[in-house]
Write a protein that holds these residues in place. Structure first.
Motif, mmCIF file in Angstrom:
data_model
loop_
_atom_site.group_PDB
_atom_site.id
_atom_site.type_symbol
_atom_site.label_atom_id
_atom_site.label_comp_id
_atom_site.label_asym_id
_atom_site.label_seq_id
_atom_site.Cartn_x
_atom_site.Cartn_y
_atom_site.Cartn_z
ATOM 1 N N LEU A 98 37.640 33.481 31.357
ATOM 2 C CA LEU A 98 37.337 33.372 32.896
ATOM 3 C C LEU A 98 38.610 33.386 33.437
ATOM 4 C CD1 LEU A 98 35.217 33.121 35.203
ATOM 5 C CD2 LEU A 98 35.249 30.668 34.584
ATOM 6 N N THR A 102 40.069 35.906 36.246
ATOM 7 C CA THR A 102 40.338 35.513 37.619
ATOM 8 C C THR A 102 41.532 35.772 38.069
ATOM 9 O OG1 THR A 102 38.606 33.654 37.318
ATOM 10 C CG2 THR A 102 39.865 33.376 39.141
ATOM 11 N N LEU A 159 27.487 31.866 36.795
ATOM 12 C CA LEU A 159 28.749 32.987 36.401
ATOM 13 C C LEU A 159 28.333 34.079 36.768
ATOM 14 C CD1 LEU A 159 30.083 31.692 32.738
ATOM 15 C CD2 LEU A 159 31.070 31.134 35.059
ATOM 16 N N SER A 163 30.615 36.080 39.451
ATOM 17 C CA SER A 163 30.997 37.512 39.316
ATOM 18 C C SER A 163 30.705 38.395 40.388
ATOM 19 C CB SER A 163 30.279 38.156 37.956
ATOM 20 O OG SER A 163 30.515 37.480 36.696
#
Length: 270
Positions: A98, A102, A159, A163
């Motif tokens: 993640l 990101t 999550l 996204s």
């Protein structure tokens, strides 16, 4: 968790001076080494503690192969633990990718910035760490009655929303909100999973069982980085986030199925 946020904040205070940050980071490792050397006698004394000696005597009664085999058998036969270990591996596969995923998107997309790139990364880290910490501190928030698969499902669905926002909505507020929603259940999952393991596994096989569980969950980390960051570099970050969202949705669906089919073994905290 705390110093992850501190590190990200320090980068902002240093005005993105990454070489200086690297020097500070290296110095912290050097300082930790000096502390270990200075207090080595304390660690030797702890090693000679009676409980440690008794634990070693128990471990010596069986070979490493037999002990690990028995630990794998324990994990496999206990359906609740087995399911949570598999879900934890899935969460770890997504979670460790993640941060990198990101950062890759934020580097080329200024819409999601909160002041700047470094301050945005710091904000995400702080929100995630703060949510996990608060979750661990507030034990009477109602989630103590929710099953571990259900908590995992909440993280996965959050999550998915994270996204979607990274790909299409691109709202900084939604980004931080969904990060907090995804992180908060983790503060409940880890302590309760460890508590289940400690209560169900005898002391003779506890170390080996924890080692097996840790190995299985950690193996997902490199795999997640390879897949998602590989897609981000070979194609583009947006496609990588689509893949990330799909995998999160699949893990979330599995978690929901487990939450419905498995008995809720959570215990309320008095």
């Amino acid at each position: 968790m705390v110093f992850q946020a501190v590190g990200a904040s320090l980068i902002v205070l240093l005005h993105n001076n990454f070489p200086l940050f690297a020097v500070i980071n290296g110095f912290s490792f050097l300082l930790a080494g000096f502390v270990l050397i200075h207090d080595r006698q304390l660690f030797i004394k702890l090693d000679n503690d009676q409980e440690t000696v008794q634990s070693k005597k128990l471990e010596k009664r069986e070979s490493l192969r037999v002990g690990m085999g028995h630990a794998i058998k324990i994990v496999y036969q206990d359906k609740q633990i087995f399911v949570m270990v598999m879900l934890a591996a899935g969460v770890n596969t997504l979670g460790l990718a993640l941060d990198g995923l990101t950062s890759v998107l934020l580097a080329s997309n200024h819409t999601l910035w909160i002041g700047g790139f470094a301050s945005t990364v710091a904000s995400i880290s702080i929100i995630g760490s703060l949510a996990i910490t608060l979750s661990a501190l507030f034990m009477h928030d109602g989630l103590q009655h929710v099953s571990l698969p259900a908590l995992t499902a909440v993280t996965m669905i959050s999550l998915v929303l994270f996204s979607i926002n990274m790909c299409w909505l691109q709202s900084p507020i939604i980004m931080l909100t969904t990060m907090a929603l995804a992180s908060y259940p983790i503060g409940k999952i880890n302590p309760r999973l460890q508590g289940d393991i400690f209560s169900k596994v005898d002391s003779k096989h506890l170390t080996a069982t924890v080692s097996v569980i840790s190995t299985v969950t950690i193996l997902g980390g490199p795999l997640g980085n390879f897949i998602f960051l590989g897609v981000a570099n070979m194609i583009n970050p947006e496609i990588a986030w689509v893949v990330f969202g799909i995998v999160s949705l699949l893990v979330g669906i599995i978690a929901i199925i487990c939450a419905v089919t498995l008995p809720n073994q959570s215990e309320s905290v008095n």
